[in-house]
Enzyme design. Sequence first.
Site, PDB file in Angstrom:
ATOM      1  N   LYS A  41       0.846  -1.201   0.000  1.00 26.97           N
ATOM      2  CA  LYS A  41       0.000   0.000   0.000  1.00 26.97           C
ATOM      3  C   LYS A  41       0.881   1.252   0.000  1.00 26.97           C
ATOM      4  CE  LYS A  41      -0.430  -0.225   5.016  1.00 26.97           C
ATOM      5  NZ  LYS A  41      -1.205  -0.765   6.139  1.00 26.97           N
ATOM      6  N   TYR A 266      13.801  32.551   7.191  1.00 28.78           N
ATOM      7  CA  TYR A 266      12.577  33.239   7.623  1.00 28.78           C
ATOM      8  C   TYR A 266      12.560  33.437   9.135  1.00 28.78           C
ATOM      9  CZ  TYR A 266      10.738  32.476   2.953  1.00 28.78           C
ATOM     10  OH  TYR A 266      10.551  32.496   1.593  1.00 28.78           O
ATOM     11  N   MET A 314      10.543  26.457   1.370  1.00 29.73           N
ATOM     12  CA  MET A 314       9.743  25.562   0.532  1.00 29.73           C
ATOM     13  C   MET A 314      10.625  24.655  -0.322  1.00 29.73           C
ATOM     14  SD  MET A 314       6.819  26.475  -2.297  1.00 29.73           S
ATOM     15  CE  MET A 314       5.613  27.147  -1.178  1.00 29.73           C
TER      16      MET A 314
END
Length: 386
Positions: A41, A266, A314
């Site tokens: 799975k 950041y 990101m």
Amino acid sequence: MKMATPMYSSWCEISCTQIEANLKIALGLLPDKTKFCAVVKADAYGHGIANVMPIIQRNNVRYVGITSNAEAQTVRDTGYKGDLLRLRATTRDEAEAALPLQVQEQVGSLEGALELASVRRTNSAPANYHLSLNAGGMSRDGLELSSPKGKEVCKRIVDLLGPHIIGVSTHFPSNLPEDLETSIARFHKDVDWVVANTSLQRENLLVHAGSTLTLVSPCNPHSDMMRCGAVLYGIVKSELGFKTTMTLKARVISLGEFPAGSTIGYDRATVLNEDKRLATVSLGYANGYLRRFAGLSSVLIQGRKQPVLGKISMNTIVVDVTDLTGVALGEEVVLFGRQQSAEITTQMAEASSGTIMADLYTDWGQRNPRVVKHTQDVPKKETLLI
Ligand SMILES: *Cc1c(COP(=O)(O)O)cnc(C)c1O
């Protein structure tokens, strides 16, 4: 001569050689006369069903576990003709769509049995079913037999689907030896009740229970089959020889000198207290390098463990390379796995992420391109399956 590696920002290297080695160790741990169901799975725990199926087939494993119809299709597309079992309950529409793929369905409620009984068949053979029992365990989609109502439902399920029920299963919620022994005893008591009180006959049923942690535990579930996934990917019991099968990689894409007092990333979360040489690396939270790794993780460059500084962006992270000489742009960085004699281990990744390795593997493997490695082979490109 060194072949060019595909120019990905970040990627997962999948070691098929190691998956096969892990499978062989796992098969050696099975109790006598117990079958093995290979669970694939979540796209084989992020490793790619199409990469893992040939290994399963050549080791004569004849039962495979999936969850979605898309996974069932991918398994059949590899040419696999053996038993294929869905590891959860289903709906009528899903079961109907899976008929041509010959997916065996689990059923643990009257509603579920009614759905399966109303599946419309055109040219496909009827599916086979497994009665899923809760056995005091997960309280997920298995039937709880302790109450008179549960026993009544069980009889009705057998009335509705009886001739096509070929198995009885449960899934244990805990594999701590004492808890596991209790669950195993309870499961067998429930199976005995089913056989004594319905038309199902023990000799026609595949009784299955036990997963990876059961297999590596001291307990024997005395089942006809155990269903295991994680064991193939080296997540557990390295002392038995299991090794991890995925290496998460990216590259150094910038190098710079920053004076004491500079802030990194950041929110200025990290402040340098001395002059540093910093490398920017081409992966971030969009590639599954979780924001919560910030301040807790290290990576490997030149076979040495270097700390990640500041927040995770990101698509980039910043690594302290002050202590390394000769780091070059384009150089490979290992975020998880081995590089030379160093390793970012399962224990390290679990500690800095606060989650389990299966969660990280499925995330990384489905968010990054995969490069499949067989020993002696050159890495080969694989299309990203989502
Ligand atoms: C995922 C799953 C397994 C396999 O579990 P592992 O711990 O990965 O071996 C077995 N049975 C069921 C019902 C599952 O959902």
